[in-house]
Design a protein around this motif. Structure first.
Motif, mmCIF file in Angstrom:
data_model
loop_
_atom_site.group_PDB
_atom_site.id
_atom_site.type_symbol
_atom_site.label_atom_id
_atom_site.label_comp_id
_atom_site.label_asym_id
_atom_site.label_seq_id
_atom_site.Cartn_x
_atom_site.Cartn_y
_atom_site.Cartn_z
ATOM 1 N N ARG A 94 45.183 41.762 46.707
ATOM 2 C CA ARG A 94 44.959 43.142 46.292
ATOM 3 C C ARG A 94 44.025 43.208 45.096
ATOM 4 O O ARG A 94 43.110 44.046 45.042
ATOM 5 C CB ARG A 94 46.298 43.798 45.968
ATOM 6 C CG ARG A 94 46.230 45.306 45.836
ATOM 7 C CD ARG A 94 47.611 45.892 45.683
ATOM 8 N NE ARG A 94 47.555 47.337 45.531
ATOM 9 C CZ ARG A 94 48.590 48.091 45.189
ATOM 10 N NH1 ARG A 94 49.770 47.525 44.975
ATOM 11 N NH2 ARG A 94 48.454 49.386 45.071
ATOM 12 N N ILE A 95 44.232 42.337 44.126
ATOM 13 C CA ILE A 95 43.341 42.307 42.962
ATOM 14 C C ILE A 95 41.919 41.979 43.387
ATOM 15 O O ILE A 95 40.950 42.602 42.926
ATOM 16 C CB ILE A 95 43.855 41.292 41.926
ATOM 17 C CG1 ILE A 95 45.082 41.856 41.193
ATOM 18 C CG2 ILE A 95 42.759 40.944 40.911
ATOM 19 C CD1 ILE A 95 45.685 40.922 40.181
ATOM 20 N N SER B 84 40.464 42.533 46.234
ATOM 21 C CA SER B 84 39.834 43.589 47.024
ATOM 22 C C SER B 84 39.595 44.865 46.220
ATOM 23 O O SER B 84 38.688 45.629 46.531
ATOM 24 C CB SER B 84 40.688 43.908 48.247
ATOM 25 O OG SER B 84 41.930 44.476 47.878
ATOM 26 N N GLU B 85 40.402 45.095 45.177
ATOM 27 C CA GLU B 85 40.331 46.368 44.456
ATOM 28 C C GLU B 85 39.654 46.281 43.094
ATOM 29 O O GLU B 85 39.472 47.297 42.426
ATOM 30 C CB GLU B 85 41.743 46.951 44.290
ATOM 31 C CG GLU B 85 42.424 47.268 45.619
ATOM 32 C CD GLU B 85 43.789 47.900 45.452
ATOM 33 O OE1 GLU B 85 44.080 48.432 44.350
ATOM 34 O OE2 GLU B 85 44.573 47.870 46.415
ATOM 35 N N THR B 86 39.295 45.061 42.661
ATOM 36 C CA THR B 86 38.637 44.906 41.367
ATOM 37 C C THR B 86 37.470 43.934 41.503
ATOM 38 O O THR B 86 37.280 43.312 42.546
ATOM 39 C CB THR B 86 39.607 44.364 40.293
ATOM 40 O OG1 THR B 86 39.775 42.948 40.458
ATOM 41 C CG2 THR B 86 40.965 45.047 40.382
ATOM 42 N N SER B 87 36.729 43.798 40.429
ATOM 43 C CA SER B 87 35.593 42.868 40.425
ATOM 44 C C SER B 87 35.939 41.542 39.754
ATOM 45 O O SER B 87 35.044 40.742 39.457
ATOM 46 C CB SER B 87 34.405 43.511 39.696
ATOM 47 O OG SER B 87 34.748 43.805 38.353
ATOM 48 N N HIS C 236 52.792 38.614 36.568
ATOM 49 C CA HIS C 236 51.861 39.449 35.809
ATOM 50 C C HIS C 236 50.829 40.148 36.684
ATOM 51 O O HIS C 236 50.027 40.937 36.174
ATOM 52 C CB HIS C 236 51.105 38.602 34.785
ATOM 53 C CG HIS C 236 51.973 37.931 33.773
ATOM 54 N ND1 HIS C 236 52.277 36.594 33.847
ATOM 55 C CD2 HIS C 236 52.600 38.413 32.676
ATOM 56 C CE1 HIS C 236 53.055 36.271 32.819
ATOM 57 N NE2 HIS C 236 53.274 37.353 32.104
ATOM 58 N N LEU C 237 50.802 39.865 37.969
ATOM 59 C CA LEU C 237 49.696 40.363 38.782
ATOM 60 C C LEU C 237 49.716 41.880 38.958
ATOM 61 O O LEU C 237 48.659 42.516 39.009
ATOM 62 C CB LEU C 237 49.682 39.650 40.144
ATOM 63 C CG LEU C 237 49.292 38.171 40.072
ATOM 64 C CD1 LEU C 237 49.366 37.521 41.443
ATOM 65 C CD2 LEU C 237 47.885 38.000 39.483
ATOM 66 N N LEU D 258 42.541 31.682 48.165
ATOM 67 C CA LEU D 258 41.697 32.152 47.068
ATOM 68 C C LEU D 258 40.257 32.348 47.539
ATOM 69 O O LEU D 258 39.607 33.333 47.168
ATOM 70 C CB LEU D 258 41.750 31.165 45.903
ATOM 71 C CG LEU D 258 43.100 31.061 45.182
ATOM 72 C CD1 LEU D 258 43.057 29.961 44.131
ATOM 73 C CD2 LEU D 258 43.486 32.390 44.539
ATOM 74 N N LEU D 259 39.768 31.442 48.367
ATOM 75 C CA LEU D 259 38.409 31.583 48.889
ATOM 76 C C LEU D 259 38.306 32.799 49.799
ATOM 77 O O LEU D 259 37.329 33.564 49.720
ATOM 78 C CB LEU D 259 38.008 30.320 49.649
ATOM 79 C CG LEU D 259 36.620 30.337 50.290
ATOM 80 C CD1 LEU D 259 35.537 30.498 49.223
ATOM 81 C CD2 LEU D 259 36.390 29.060 51.103
ATOM 82 N N ALA D 260 39.313 33.004 50.641
ATOM 83 C CA ALA D 260 39.296 34.158 51.542
ATOM 84 C C ALA D 260 39.334 35.462 50.770
ATOM 85 O O ALA D 260 38.703 36.456 51.162
ATOM 86 C CB ALA D 260 40.480 34.068 52.508
ATOM 87 N N CYS D 261 40.063 35.475 49.665
ATOM 88 C CA CYS D 261 40.202 36.696 48.871
ATOM 89 C C CYS D 261 38.972 36.985 48.024
ATOM 90 O O CYS D 261 38.449 38.108 48.023
ATOM 91 C CB CYS D 261 41.434 36.595 47.972
ATOM 92 S SG CYS D 261 43.009 36.635 48.854
ATOM 93 N N PHE D 262 38.512 36.000 47.274
ATOM 94 C CA PHE D 262 37.451 36.223 46.303
ATOM 95 C C PHE D 262 36.061 35.897 46.837
ATOM 96 O O PHE D 262 35.066 36.346 46.271
ATOM 97 C CB PHE D 262 37.722 35.411 45.031
ATOM 98 C CG PHE D 262 38.890 35.909 44.237
ATOM 99 C CD1 PHE D 262 38.736 36.936 43.315
ATOM 100 C CD2 PHE D 262 40.153 35.375 44.420
ATOM 101 C CE1 PHE D 262 39.823 37.412 42.588
ATOM 102 C CE2 PHE D 262 41.248 35.832 43.696
ATOM 103 C CZ PHE D 262 41.083 36.862 42.780
ATOM 104 N N GLY D 263 36.009 35.111 47.898
ATOM 105 C CA GLY D 263 34.719 34.689 48.403
ATOM 106 C C GLY D 263 34.088 33.642 47.508
ATOM 107 O O GLY D 263 34.488 33.465 46.354
#
Length: 277
Positions: free
Chosen positions: A184-185, A187-190, A144-145, A218-223
């Motif tokens: 990608r999600i 980096s490109e969305t909130s 679904h991503l 997940l931590l690297a992506c979303f912080g």
């Protein structure tokens, strides 16, 4: 340090609307109610929780809101509405009169049409969520991503959180595409993301080392400012238990600063769901 469980469930089998929950699930096929969770929260130092829907019915959302009235630790409820119904927005407004109601979660993972969330008929509900400051829990799997990214671009002001890290296939190791799509999600969305449900995706009683790469990704992506901890109890019981998952999370966040740890444990959930804690 304040702790909020940003994702837990209750159910009462006699209510009869948990279509996914059958005897074959064994440990889950019984009532799970506040009395069973309270001692686990006390032992874990968890002050508040977000109670999330487990049935595709408005009646279950009303049941959860009644539980919130009677349980001091339930700070928020994420419910369900029939997003394709002509009266979906009216139902949303009625539920939102209760202060504990924070948003909705369609059970996207169980819908055959991978791109269901992009149907134009759903636009009035997404618009209503944005206008009313309500939240959207995305119960999705890796398939679904791609449509989820389209959805989040379409509604950039939607307060969305991805449940369970989008359920990477940890047990099989087929996670390369998931890793790229989730990055990608992020980096490109909130969108935010829940650090929850990973034990269940890793099989029976997984060890910390098997989960660590996915938690790190997940931590690297979303912080730390967009990641929130949740137990997914009692579904968690399929693979482990509350103290075990809590210990894994404690070990994972230990190298982070106190500010980052507090964000993951409570601050992000408090802000995202507008919780009164």
């Amino acid at each position: 340090m304040l702790r909020i469980d940003a994702h837990q469930h209750f159910w009462q089998l006699s209510r009869g609307d948990y279509e996914w929950l059958g005897p074959e699930l064994e440990v889950l096929y019984r009532d799970y109610l506040p009395a069973q969770l309270q001692p686990l929260l006390a032992a874990a130092g968890v002050s508040k929780t977000v109670l999330v829907q487990a049935a595709e019915s408005v009646e279950e959302t009303e049941f959860m809101l009644r539980l919130a009235d009677d349980s001091d630790f339930i700070a928020g409820v994420v419910g369900w509405v029939d997003m394709e119904s002509g009266n979906a927005v009216d139902t949303l407004d009625r539920l939102a009169r209760h202060s504990a109601f924070k948003g909705i979660r369609p059970m996207i993972q169980d819908i055959a049409d991978t791109r269901w969330m992009l149907k134009p008929e759903l636009e009035p509900v997404f618009t209503a969520l944005i206008e009313r400051g309500l939240t959207f829990d995305a119960l999705v799997t890796p398939r679904h991503l791609e449509p989820l990214l389209i959805l989040l671009r379409r509604y950039p002001d939607l307060k969305a959180v991805i449940d369970h890290g989008a359920k990477p296939e940890i047990a099989t190791g087929r996670t390369t595409e998931w890793a790229g799509d989730i990055a990608r999600i992020a980096s490109e969305t909130s969108a935010c993301c829940k650090l929850s449900g990973l034990m269940t995706e890793a099989g029976d009683n997984p060890g910390f080392e098997s989960l660590m790469p996915y938690m790190e990704h997940l931590l690297a992506c979303f912080g730390a400012h967009r990641l929130m901890w949740g137990s997914d109890w009692p579904v968690l019981e399929l693979a482990g238990n509350y103290p075990q998952w809590l210990a894994f999370a404690e070990r994972f966040v230990a190298p982070l600063t106190e500010v980052q740890q507090q964000a993951i444990w409570a601050g992000n959930a408090e802000r995202f769901y507008h919780l009164q804690v």
